[in-house]
Design an enzyme around this catalytic site. Structure first.
Site, PDB file in Angstrom:
ATOM      1  CE  LYS A 110      42.262  32.013  31.435  1.00 47.91           C
ATOM      2  NZ  LYS A 110      42.936  32.511  32.632  1.00 47.91           N
TER       3      LYS A 110
HETATM    4  C1  LIG Z   1      44.271  32.928  32.865  1.00 47.31           C
HETATM    5  C2  LIG Z   1      44.463  33.721  34.075  1.00 47.31           C
HETATM    6  C3  LIG Z   1      45.417  34.760  34.141  1.00 47.31           C
HETATM    7  C4  LIG Z   1      46.339  35.071  32.999  1.00 47.31           C
HETATM    8  O1  LIG Z   1      45.672  35.580  31.873  1.00 47.31           O
HETATM    9  P1  LIG Z   1      46.359  35.530  30.444  1.00 47.31           P
HETATM   10  O2  LIG Z   1      45.311  35.974  29.493  1.00 47.31           O
HETATM   11  O3  LIG Z   1      46.757  34.099  30.221  1.00 47.31           O
HETATM   12  O4  LIG Z   1      47.537  36.429  30.495  1.00 47.31           O
HETATM   13  C5  LIG Z   1      45.483  35.513  35.302  1.00 47.31           C
HETATM   14  N1  LIG Z   1      44.699  35.250  36.356  1.00 47.31           N
HETATM   15  C6  LIG Z   1      43.789  34.254  36.344  1.00 47.31           C
HETATM   16  C7  LIG Z   1      42.968  34.012  37.547  1.00 47.31           C
HETATM   17  C8  LIG Z   1      43.634  33.455  35.207  1.00 47.31           C
HETATM   18  O5  LIG Z   1      42.722  32.482  35.193  1.00 47.31           O
END
Ligand SMILES: *Cc1c(COP(=O)(O)O)cnc(C)c1O
Length: 492
Positions: A110
């Site tokens: 993120k």
């Molecule tokens: C948010 C997240 C995901 C999923 O990603 P999306 O964009 O919501 O599909 C997978 N792994 C981790 C560690 C995350 O923080």
């Protein structure tokens, strides 16, 4: 470059500035480019560039009316990352390559977008002469919240309100989230799951009365979820970066196709991969990996999306999602930009909990996407397998991607090199990783688990992990989902 809502049949265009600041379209749809860019570029040259320059190029394809993108990319991908390559690709490990997306300040992918979004928003506000205070309203399955708090901390003219499922995130995730302090930051736990938080956030967003009240206060909502196009676009960069690294490792020549395997929840990360493919990156398949909340696996396999099932809390909590918002953007393409159909499908999803795509659309989807899922036990076994084969630690979300990749490769004999997106640091979920590699019946939890896990690692702890030991968590506010609206208004 103009944007429009996936649900607006009149296809009214919004400029990039407004799309980034607003986050979500007023009709509940998501912003997509009116005309998807088809840039003319030399792939071999682009992928040789440092990460910041690739990012600047990608931003420019979508947000060309913003000036200052070079500074934005430089600031987003500066010394807050613990490695100059920003998203390093491993050598081949147990058959595949792991793209480590967790070298930013909050240890999950993120950060790649949420270090950039505040920069893009700053440019959009300055250049759009938007005087409003931005209220970033976000539902989080664990990682977005912390990354948003960190990214927007002390940014003038911004407040952040984060809602997280009280019992749906790991101890370290909670410690990290409550450890983000700043006068403009608000963190609220809810006694419900992520889907409930996300649904309410969308309702608050689209409530005309609240919008009006905010406008009078010279305030305006925005989103740090991948529903915001300003968060989605920066994620395209690392697909190009990974490709470049695979070329430099000598695994492929420029132009050869590869696969990406993406641990998926809200479908943002994998959609960025699909956009990279549309932009000309040679991608064969995108493998959509889910945990036991496998709505998407079923969808890609059958053409029916059905959220009517029990929500399960798993050891990969950031993927505990039954309503994957960004799928709407893919459907919009699948139905050749037919907003009327998208409206109908999304209404069906809301009222009946399910919808079905046509056989043609289903076929179109299957041409690019493969899908599979892993149970919590399979996640544990995969963490152990990779550790035993290569002394390499992966987190439970990455393990979902890794397991599904193994399964896919065994079933299809697809020989394309595969890059597995490593979406979080194993130290964000140390209890699960420890249990997997060490079979301890009574494993330590939280910071103690990190210390124990470090003994199994061949690499030293990174700055981001060490910071966890100095975080001072705030006391937590917890409410029931129906109280979210009044809570937001009180806080801001
Ligand atoms: C948010 C997240 C995901 C999923 O990603 P999306 O964009 O919501 O599909 C997978 N792994 C981790 C560690 C995350 O923080």
């Amino acid at each position: 470059m103009k944007f429009r809502s996936t649900r607006d049949v009149t296809a009214q265009a919004t400029d990039a500035l407004a799309a980034i600041i607003q986050g979500l379209a007023v009709d509940g749809g998501l912003f997509v480019p009116v005309a998807f860019p088809h840039p003319n570029y030399d792939l071999a040259t682009l992928i040789q560039q440092p990460y910041q320059l690739i990012a600047q190029q990608v931003f420019g394809w979508f947000f060309n009316e913003l000036s200052g993108l070079e500074v934005a990319a430089t600031k987003a991908y500066g010394s807050q990352w613990d490695t100059p390559s920003i998203t390093p690709l491993t050598k081949q490990i147990a058959g595949n390559y792991y793209l480590e997306l967790f070298h930013g300040p909050t240890l999950a992918f993120k950060d790649v977008a949420l270090q950039a979004l505040p920069q893009l928003m700053r440019l959009a506000k300055e250049q759009g002469r938007n005087p409003n205070e931005t209220i970033i309203l976000t539902a989080t399955s664990g990682d977005t919240g912390t990354a948003a708090l960190r990214g927007f901390k002390n940014i003038l003219g911004t407040q952040v309100v984060v809602f997280y499922p009280q019992d749906g995130i790991s101890p370290i995730q909670k410690l990290q989230m409550l450890g983000q302090t700043g006068a403009n930051l608000h963190v609220v736990g809810i006694t419900g799951n992520f889907d409930q938080a996300q649904t309410r956030v969308k309702q608050i967003f689209n409530n005309p009365q609240i919008r009006q009240q905010l406008a009078q206060q010279k305030q305006q909502f925005s989103s740090a979820n991948s529903m915001n196009i300003g968060r989605l676009i920066p994620q395209i960069t690392y697909y190009f970066s990974a490709y470049g690294q695979l070329v430099r490792q000598g695994v492929i020549k420029v132009g050869e196709k590869i696969n990406f395997s993406v641990p998926t929840g809200n479908f943002g990360d994998i959609l960025a991969g699909y956009y990279a493919k549309k932009l000309g990156l040679p991608i064969h398949k995108l493998i959509c990996a889910s945990n036991v909340n496998h709505v998407l696996t079923d969808f890609f396999q059958t053409g029916t999306y059905d959220r009517q099932r029990k929500f399960q809390v798993t050891n990969a909590p950031s993927m505990d999602i039954l309503v994957s918002s960004n799928l709407e953007r893919l459907l919009f393409d699948a139905y050749r930009q037919d907003a009327e159909v998208i409206n109908k499908l999304m209404q069906q999803l809301q009222s009946q909990g399910t919808y079905q795509v046509t056989p043609q659309v289903h076929k179109w989807l299957q041409a690019t996407f493969a899908a599979g899922y892993a149970t919590p036990n399979q996640v544990q076994a995969e963490i152990r397998r990779v550790y035993e084969q290569a002394n390499y630690l992966i987190d439970p979300h990455t393990a979902v991607g890794s397991f599904v990749t193994q399964q896919y490769q065994a079933q299809t004999n697809d020989q394309h090199p595969c890059v597995i997106l490593a979406t979080a640091s194993p130290y964000k979920f140390p209890e699960t990783v420890l249990t997997a590699i060490n079979s301890q019946t009574n494993p330590p939890s939280g910071l103690a688990a990190i210390e124990t896990l470090a003994k199994f690692d061949t690499k030293p702890l990174t700055t981001g992990v060490k910071e966890l030991f100095v975080d001072q968590p705030q006391s937590q506010l917890t409410i029931a989902p129906p109280e979210m609206t009044t809570t937001v208004l009180d806080l801001i």
